[in-house]
Design a protein around this motif. Structure first.
Motif, PDB file in Angstrom:
ATOM      1  N   GLN A   2      -6.868  51.804 -24.781  1.00 18.94           N
ATOM      2  CA  GLN A   2      -7.397  52.765 -25.727  1.00 18.94           C
ATOM      3  C   GLN A   2      -8.900  52.977 -25.512  1.00 18.94           C
ATOM      4  O   GLN A   2      -9.613  52.099 -25.039  1.00 18.94           O
ATOM      5  CB  GLN A   2      -7.141  52.281 -27.155  1.00 18.94           C
ATOM      6  CG  GLN A   2      -5.659  52.247 -27.526  1.00 18.94           C
ATOM      7  CD  GLN A   2      -5.444  51.691 -28.930  1.00 18.94           C
ATOM      8  OE1 GLN A   2      -5.093  50.542 -29.097  1.00 18.94           O
ATOM      9  NE2 GLN A   2      -5.662  52.518 -29.929  1.00 18.94           N
ATOM     10  N   GLN A   3      -9.380  54.171 -25.914  1.00 14.92           N
ATOM     11  CA  GLN A   3     -10.802  54.467 -25.747  1.00 14.92           C
ATOM     12  C   GLN A   3     -11.658  53.604 -26.645  1.00 14.92           C
ATOM     13  O   GLN A   3     -12.739  53.171 -26.269  1.00 14.92           O
ATOM     14  CB  GLN A   3     -11.055  55.946 -26.022  1.00 14.92           C
ATOM     15  CG  GLN A   3     -10.469  56.880 -24.966  1.00 14.92           C
ATOM     16  CD  GLN A   3     -10.839  58.325 -25.207  1.00 14.92           C
ATOM     17  OE1 GLN A   3     -11.224  58.705 -26.301  1.00 14.92           O
ATOM     18  NE2 GLN A   3     -10.728  59.146 -24.175  1.00 14.92           N
ATOM     19  N   SER A   4     -11.219  53.371 -27.868  1.00 16.16           N
ATOM     20  CA  SER A   4     -11.948  52.492 -28.781  1.00 16.16           C
ATOM     21  C   SER A   4     -10.965  51.989 -29.816  1.00 16.16           C
ATOM     22  O   SER A   4      -9.869  52.529 -29.997  1.00 16.16           O
ATOM     23  CB  SER A   4     -13.104  53.226 -29.461  1.00 16.16           C
ATOM     24  OG  SER A   4     -12.625  54.262 -30.299  1.00 16.16           O
ATOM     25  N   PRO A  35     -11.892  47.576 -24.861  1.00 15.43           N
ATOM     26  CA  PRO A  35     -12.466  48.883 -25.190  1.00 15.43           C
ATOM     27  C   PRO A  35     -13.554  48.700 -26.244  1.00 15.43           C
ATOM     28  O   PRO A  35     -13.664  47.635 -26.850  1.00 15.43           O
ATOM     29  CB  PRO A  35     -11.264  49.654 -25.764  1.00 15.43           C
ATOM     30  CG  PRO A  35     -10.345  48.599 -26.266  1.00 15.43           C
ATOM     31  CD  PRO A  35     -10.499  47.435 -25.329  1.00 15.43           C
ATOM     32  N   ARG A  38     -15.199  49.322 -32.869  1.00 15.11           N
ATOM     33  CA  ARG A  38     -15.922  49.960 -33.971  1.00 15.11           C
ATOM     34  C   ARG A  38     -15.638  49.172 -35.252  1.00 15.11           C
ATOM     35  O   ARG A  38     -14.489  49.066 -35.680  1.00 15.11           O
ATOM     36  CB  ARG A  38     -15.486  51.414 -34.145  1.00 15.11           C
ATOM     37  CG  ARG A  38     -15.842  52.317 -32.962  1.00 15.11           C
ATOM     38  CD  ARG A  38     -15.311  53.730 -33.149  1.00 15.11           C
ATOM     39  NE  ARG A  38     -13.852  53.769 -33.065  1.00 15.11           N
ATOM     40  CZ  ARG A  38     -13.041  53.905 -34.099  1.00 15.11           C
ATOM     41  NH1 ARG A  38     -13.532  54.004 -35.328  1.00 15.11           N
ATOM     42  NH2 ARG A  38     -11.727  53.925 -33.933  1.00 15.11           N
ATOM     43  N   ALA A 355      -5.063  46.045 -27.105  1.00 14.92           N
ATOM     44  CA  ALA A 355      -5.591  46.958 -26.096  1.00 14.92           C
ATOM     45  C   ALA A 355      -4.665  47.119 -24.896  1.00 14.92           C
ATOM     46  O   ALA A 355      -4.918  47.954 -24.019  1.00 14.92           O
ATOM     47  CB  ALA A 355      -6.960  46.484 -25.629  1.00 14.92           C
TER      48      ALA A 355
END
Length: 398
Positions: A2-4, A35, A38, A355
């Motif tokens: 995943q990107q984030s 990744p 956040r 991830a």
């Protein structure tokens, strides 16, 4: 990959802070293949505590209602770190919303709720949703090294195990009533700290098949009503009203494991022992012992030593031992490792699985909800043994 990954923690108390700090540090240990992480929200009904924890660990916001986490599409990963009896409703809602969940142990305060949560986890897995339970002590390099000593035969055939987990957070009669002192038999000291020793013992000795000698004792039968929120093991202001304690201050039992037998003793009223987890395991060719008081070292005794120097030797843990190299900024021998570090490694392992990093390239996976159910069934067998005045009780197969 995943990107984030957007992360939230539900529960801002003592263990909640450990999870929040762990997610903040997870990208700093081992190879940097995660990744971007956040840190989105810390949820807690105690607004002041939630806001302070969110700010302290760099999360974007605080939510007073955990349902805000469920509804936020920007959040993919959630730790559930609240009172045990609250786990089921929250976890099931998160899984239904497609969130990956890391739940604190034990899964719940009842075996029925734990089984329902495992069913929900299996259903969610069909859609690629990961549900895991946190067994942080299995990340300890000292315990992992004992596993290696057993696996490679250096300790020989296992003979018996001895473990104790003594804490003193409840040793004072003026400690206020909280959720920790409510719940069915076995949800007190046994469910709180005994659950740690139970999964450690099974990791070393094999699956428990029978327990006996179960005994519970409630040393302080009543506790004062708190006049405000109770966070972690804090005392705070209390009133004159006394509320009956519902569960165990002390517990002990014997167990038969696949590889040997053993004894476990736990307490939350052991004055002078704020966090004493100690274990010792004996084999036909030697023995090993480890203590949370000195987690960066291990004591090992091997019977192939010369008689005049036979005895325990102290081994400083370092890169030669499992789960150590690359696990900290300073991973040199003797630097040491603490309990907070274990939460970082636990979060790292969970994020690696979420991830999609292959298991062969990752830290050992976190335990499944089915594992969590098994360990609760083990504790339930101890409770039944205590009800039967110490009689032997079989543990259902894992």
């Amino acid at each position: 990959m995943q990107q984030s990954l957007g992360v939230a923690v539900i529960g801002a108390g003592m263990a909640g802070k450990a999870h929040a700090a762990a997610y903040r540090a997870a990208s700093t240990v081992y190879r940097p293949v995660l990744p971007p992480i956040r840190l989105v929200s810390v949820a807690d009904v105690n607004t002041a505590l939630g806001q302070e924890t969110a700010a302290r660990y760099g999360f974007e916001r605080h939510d007073a209602d955990w349902r805000s986490i469920v509804e936020d599409d920007a959040i993919q990963v959630v730790s559930v770190v609240v009172a045990n009896f609250l786990h089921r409703e929250i976890v099931e809602a998160l899984l239904a919303a497609g969130k990956h969940v890391l739940c604190e142990k034990p899964l719940s305060d009842t075996i029925e709720d734990a089984r329902a949560m495992a069913v929900a986890a299996r259903a969610a897995a069909a859609s690629g949703v990961v549900a895991r339970i946190g067994y942080s002590y299995l990340r300890a390099p000292g315990i992992a090294f004992i596993e290696r000593l057993i696996a490679d035969g250096r300790l020989g055939e296992l003979q018996h195990f001895s473990g104790r987990y003594w804490t003193d957070y409840g040793c004072r009669p003026d400690a206020p009533m909280s959720w920790r002192y409510r719940g069915p038999a076995g949800s007190g000291a046994l469910g709180d700290v005994g659950s740690h020793l139970a999964y450690i013992a099974e990791a070393l000795c094999g699956t428990a098949t029978e327990v006996s000698g179960g005994r519970f004792h409630t040393a302080i039968a009543e506790r004062p009503e708190p006049l405000g929120p109770v966070v972690g093991h804090s005392r705070g202001d209390v009133g004159e009203k006394l509320i009956p304690v519902e569960n165990d201050d002390y517990a002990t039992f014997n167990a038969r494991f696949e590889r040997c037998v053993g004894t476990i003793e736990v307490s939350r009223v052991a004055a002078g022992h704020p966090n004493t987890l100690e274990l010792e395991i004996f084999g036909s060719r030697g023995a090993a012992r480890w203590s949370q008081a000195n987690p960066g070292r291990l004591e090992v005794m091997l019977l192939d030593e010369q008689d005049d120097v036979a005895g325990y030797r102290t081994v400083a843990l370092g890169p030669a031992h499992p789960r150590y190299a690359g696990g900290w900024a300073m991973d040199a021998p003797g630097v040491g490792v603490g309990q907070n570090d274990l939460f970082v490694h636990q979060a790292r392992a969970f994020l690696e699985e979420v991830a999609g990093i292959p298991e062969s390239e990752s830290l050992p996976r976190c335990a499944s909800f089915d594992d969590g159910v098994h360990h609760m069934e083990l504790l339930a067998a101890v409770t039944r043994s205590a009800e039967l005045h110490g009689a032997a009780v079989p543990v259902p197969a894992a």
